[in-house]
Design a protein around this motif. Structure first.
Motif, PDB file in Angstrom:
ATOM      1  N   CYS A  82      36.753  31.357  28.331  1.00 51.00           N
ATOM      2  CA  CYS A  82      36.138  31.613  29.524  1.00 51.00           C
ATOM      3  C   CYS A  82      36.006  32.976  30.006  1.00 51.00           C
ATOM      4  CB  CYS A  82      36.225  30.661  30.609  1.00 51.00           C
ATOM      5  SG  CYS A  82      35.426  30.800  32.147  1.00 51.00           S
ATOM      6  N   GLY A  83      35.021  33.576  30.678  1.00 49.64           N
ATOM      7  CA  GLY A  83      34.982  34.918  31.130  1.00 49.64           C
ATOM      8  C   GLY A  83      36.256  35.103  31.985  1.00 49.64           C
ATOM      9  N   SER A  84      36.497  33.832  32.842  1.00 46.39           N
ATOM     10  CA  SER A  84      37.678  33.963  33.566  1.00 46.39           C
ATOM     11  C   SER A  84      39.089  34.297  32.939  1.00 46.39           C
ATOM     12  CB  SER A  84      37.726  32.867  34.815  1.00 46.39           C
ATOM     13  OG  SER A  84      37.713  31.713  34.154  1.00 46.39           O
ATOM     14  N   ASP A  85      39.004  33.605  31.591  1.00 48.86           N
ATOM     15  CA  ASP A  85      40.278  33.729  31.223  1.00 48.86           C
ATOM     16  C   ASP A  85      40.567  35.304  30.726  1.00 48.86           C
ATOM     17  OD1 ASP A  85      40.704  31.122  30.913  1.00 48.86           O
ATOM     18  OD2 ASP A  85      39.249  30.946  29.077  1.00 48.86           O
ATOM     19  N   LEU A  86      39.645  35.976  30.696  1.00 43.15           N
ATOM     20  CA  LEU A  86      39.718  37.666  30.402  1.00 43.15           C
ATOM     21  C   LEU A  86      40.186  38.278  31.443  1.00 43.15           C
ATOM     22  CD1 LEU A  86      36.084  38.400  28.421  1.00 43.15           C
ATOM     23  CD2 LEU A  86      38.383  37.580  27.700  1.00 43.15           C
ATOM     24  N   TRP A  87      40.397  37.832  32.743  1.00 46.06           N
ATOM     25  CA  TRP A  87      40.739  38.425  33.714  1.00 46.06           C
ATOM     26  C   TRP A  87      42.668  38.785  33.432  1.00 46.06           C
ATOM     27  CZ3 TRP A  87      38.439  41.144  37.107  1.00 46.06           C
ATOM     28  CH2 TRP A  87      36.901  40.955  37.304  1.00 46.06           C
TER      29      TRP A  87
ATOM     30  N   TYR B 290      43.801  38.255  30.451  1.00 50.65           N
ATOM     31  CA  TYR B 290      43.922  38.834  29.418  1.00 50.65           C
ATOM     32  C   TYR B 290      43.925  40.404  29.576  1.00 50.65           C
ATOM     33  CZ  TYR B 290      42.671  39.784  24.240  1.00 50.65           C
ATOM     34  OH  TYR B 290      42.503  40.180  23.122  1.00 50.65           O
ATOM     35  N   ARG B 291      42.944  40.919  30.359  1.00 52.74           N
ATOM     36  CA  ARG B 291      43.077  42.250  30.793  1.00 52.74           C
ATOM     37  C   ARG B 291      43.928  42.768  31.479  1.00 52.74           C
ATOM     38  NH1 ARG B 291      36.189  41.827  31.403  1.00 52.74           N
ATOM     39  NH2 ARG B 291      35.795  42.022  29.059  1.00 52.74           N
ATOM     40  N   SER B 292      44.951  41.809  32.261  1.00 51.95           N
ATOM     41  CA  SER B 292      46.014  42.277  33.088  1.00 51.95           C
ATOM     42  C   SER B 292      45.543  42.189  34.665  1.00 51.95           C
ATOM     43  CB  SER B 292      46.745  43.308  32.526  1.00 51.95           C
ATOM     44  OG  SER B 292      46.181  44.500  32.945  1.00 51.95           O
ATOM     45  N   GLN B 293      44.380  41.712  34.834  1.00 47.25           N
ATOM     46  CA  GLN B 293      43.872  42.087  36.165  1.00 47.25           C
ATOM     47  C   GLN B 293      44.241  40.565  37.021  1.00 47.25           C
ATOM     48  OE1 GLN B 293      39.971  43.104  34.315  1.00 47.25           O
ATOM     49  NE2 GLN B 293      39.962  44.543  36.115  1.00 47.25           N
ATOM     50  N   ASP B 294      44.705  39.847  36.633  1.00 50.02           N
ATOM     51  CA  ASP B 294      45.416  38.627  37.124  1.00 50.02           C
ATOM     52  C   ASP B 294      46.772  38.273  36.604  1.00 50.02           C
ATOM     53  OD1 ASP B 294      43.346  37.943  39.144  1.00 50.02           O
ATOM     54  OD2 ASP B 294      42.339  36.724  37.804  1.00 50.02           O
ATOM     55  N   ALA B 295      47.516  37.848  37.369  1.00 55.70           N
ATOM     56  CA  ALA B 295      48.726  37.488  36.911  1.00 55.70           C
ATOM     57  C   ALA B 295      49.046  36.103  36.501  1.00 55.70           C
ATOM     58  CB  ALA B 295      49.847  37.630  38.157  1.00 55.70           C
ATOM     59  N   ASN B 296      49.623  35.826  35.344  1.00 55.15           N
ATOM     60  CA  ASN B 296      49.923  34.738  34.600  1.00 55.15           C
ATOM     61  C   ASN B 296      51.390  34.769  34.115  1.00 55.15           C
ATOM     62  OD1 ASN B 296      47.204  33.831  34.910  1.00 55.15           O
ATOM     63  ND2 ASN B 296      47.422  32.707  33.039  1.00 55.15           N
ATOM     64  N   SER B 297      52.025  33.756  34.157  1.00 49.41           N
ATOM     65  CA  SER B 297      53.429  33.589  33.529  1.00 49.41           C
ATOM     66  C   SER B 297      53.290  33.872  32.085  1.00 49.41           C
ATOM     67  CB  SER B 297      53.993  32.697  34.005  1.00 49.41           C
ATOM     68  OG  SER B 297      54.163  32.392  35.389  1.00 49.41           O
ATOM     69  N   ALA B 298      54.182  34.527  31.423  1.00 48.65           N
ATOM     70  CA  ALA B 298      54.325  34.588  29.953  1.00 48.65           C
ATOM     71  C   ALA B 298      54.625  33.188  29.303  1.00 48.65           C
ATOM     72  CB  ALA B 298      55.357  35.713  29.518  1.00 48.65           C
ATOM     73  N   GLY B 299      54.241  32.769  28.393  1.00 49.86           N
ATOM     74  CA  GLY B 299      54.512  31.647  27.862  1.00 49.86           C
ATOM     75  C   GLY B 299      53.901  30.437  28.303  1.00 49.86           C
ATOM     76  N   THR B 300      52.642  30.471  29.189  1.00 48.14           N
ATOM     77  CA  THR B 300      51.906  29.635  29.868  1.00 48.14           C
ATOM     78  C   THR B 300      50.848  29.134  28.882  1.00 48.14           C
ATOM     79  OG1 THR B 300      52.503  30.505  32.093  1.00 48.14           O
ATOM     80  CG2 THR B 300      50.552  29.044  31.846  1.00 48.14           C
ATOM     81  N   PRO B 301      50.558  27.922  28.744  1.00 54.15           N
ATOM     82  CA  PRO B 301      49.266  27.371  28.047  1.00 54.15           C
ATOM     83  C   PRO B 301      48.070  27.922  28.775  1.00 54.15           C
ATOM     84  CG  PRO B 301      51.033  25.698  28.044  1.00 54.15           C
ATOM     85  CD  PRO B 301      51.562  26.837  28.950  1.00 54.15           C
ATOM     86  N   ILE B 302      47.039  28.067  27.892  1.00 51.05           N
ATOM     87  CA  ILE B 302      45.795  28.667  28.793  1.00 51.05           C
ATOM     88  C   ILE B 302      44.715  27.937  28.336  1.00 51.05           C
ATOM     89  CG2 ILE B 302      45.189  30.470  27.044  1.00 51.05           C
ATOM     90  CD1 ILE B 302      44.760  32.437  29.211  1.00 51.05           C
TER      91      ILE B 302
END
Length: 363
Positions: free
Chosen positions: A38-43, A45-57
């Motif tokens: 999804c386009g929101s997955d790119l946020w 991916y582009r480091s514009q949102d914080a996600n935890s390393a090792g998290t399923p997406i």
């Protein structure tokens, strides 16, 4: 099983993880047939949102139920289901009002450990309030032209159904929130999958003039196929001037499907007095000026889309009957092993939306 794991900016990997198991009586497990990026997955991916390393997406999937908890009544093993991106209990005030995407007890796939949809199998909590049972809809036998069973679904039908987990329902939410009515002029910001589905939704709700803001020929072509009557490639002041040239006093309805400050600020200026903006783009840096909305009587509605409600009320019927084909937003297909390349291609705008073929219905 194989699962897509987020590690950091432009770093997603497909790794082996345990097949999920039932944790609570209201859970079910599906074998994923199709998923997507999804386009929101790119946020993140582009480091514009914080996600935890090792998290399923990943938060969009369709598939076949393999196991259900003791309290699950919405589906049984073997049923084909859509898994909308919000996890919703089905019992709280938000769910009962048809806004399960704001569930008081839920969350979102791709945002919690173990719940990433870009995998071979998926654990679904709160199944009774979350999934849409496609097999049950077919068994009712009241949809002219629908396949007799999921085993007869074509690749095109599977792609169409997959959009009901997010982008078609989200585009529809933009149009519903903008209060599109028959005969309206609508302006749609965003030429990604959600914006294109917003065009299709405005057409479905009866808009007779639909202005798509797009500067990419491939996306503009899909917008025209979906019902756009005009394409406006300009941005900022030039975009406002062009829309005013086309409409005279501005649009009746504005669909904001991007979420950026530039897109939202322009959307505020292209509606006529009394217009409503349906906002579904994940907001980044957006501020709503009180004076502009006050003196021009501009309404603003929208948020995360209650896609389950829309699928059950209308969109599943439209897809199964073959009346709409939102799956045409998928412009390239990948295997699960190729998901990192799918992210890179979407990031570079080489594809509109990447479909991931994981298994087959009878797989």
């Amino acid at each position: 099983m194989k699962s897509t794991i987020y590690y950091g900016p432009r770093d997603v990997r497909v790794e082996e993880r345990p097949i999920p198991a039932i944790k609570n009586p209201g859970d079910l497990i599906i074998r994923v047939v199709r998923t997507c990026v999804c386009g929101s997955d790119l946020w993140p991916y582009r480091s514009q949102d914080a996600n935890s390393a090792g998290t399923p997406i990943g938060h969009e999937s369709i598939g076949v139920v393999t196991e259900v908890g003791a309290d699950v009544t919405v589906a049984k093993p073997g049923d084909f289901v859509i898994v909308p991106f919000p996890i919703s209990c089905g019992e709280c005030a938000a769910c009962k009002a048809g806004f399960e995407s704001s569930c008081l007890n839920g969350g979102y796939f791709g945002a919690a450990e173990g719940e990433g949809c870009q995998s071979e199998y998926l654990h679904v909590p709160h199944a009774n309030g979350t999934v849409v049972n496609v097999s049950e809809a077919l068994a009712a036998g009241d949809i002219p032209g629908a396949p007799a069973s999921p085993a007869q679904f074509s690749d095109e039908m599977l792609a169409d159904l997959l959009t009901l987990s997010d982008v078609m329902g989200t585009g529809y939410h933009a149009a519903v929130s903008a209060e599109v009515k028959p005969g309206d002029t609508a302006v749609v910001f965003g030429d990604g999958a959600v914006g294109l589905c917003g065009v299709l939704s405005a057409k479905l709700l009866g808009a007779t003039r639909i202005i798509a803001m797009s500067r990419h020929d491939d996306r503009a072509a899909i917008a025209r196929e979906f019902g756009a009557t005009d394409i406006v490639p300009e941005r900022d002041d030039a975009a406002v001037e062009r829309v005013m040239e086309l409409t005279g006093s501005g649009a009746d309805a504005v669909l904001e499907c991007v979420g950026s400050a530039q897109s939202f600020n322009t959307a505020l200026r292209v509606g006529r007095p009394g217009a409503v903006i349906g906002r579904v783009g994940l907001p980044h840096g957006v501020q709503i000026p009180a004076d502009i909305t006050f003196y021009r009587n501009i309404g603003i509605k929208g948020g995360p889309a209650p896609v389950r409600t829309y699928a059950r009320r209308r969109l599943l019927h439209e897809v199964l009957a073959g009346n709409i084909h939102p799956g045409r937003v998928f412009t390239k297909t990948y295997t699960l092993d190729e998901v990192p390349q799918a992210y890179a291609d979407m990031d570079a705008r080489r594809v509109v939306k990447a479909l991931v073929k994981v298994s087959e219905v009878e797989g």
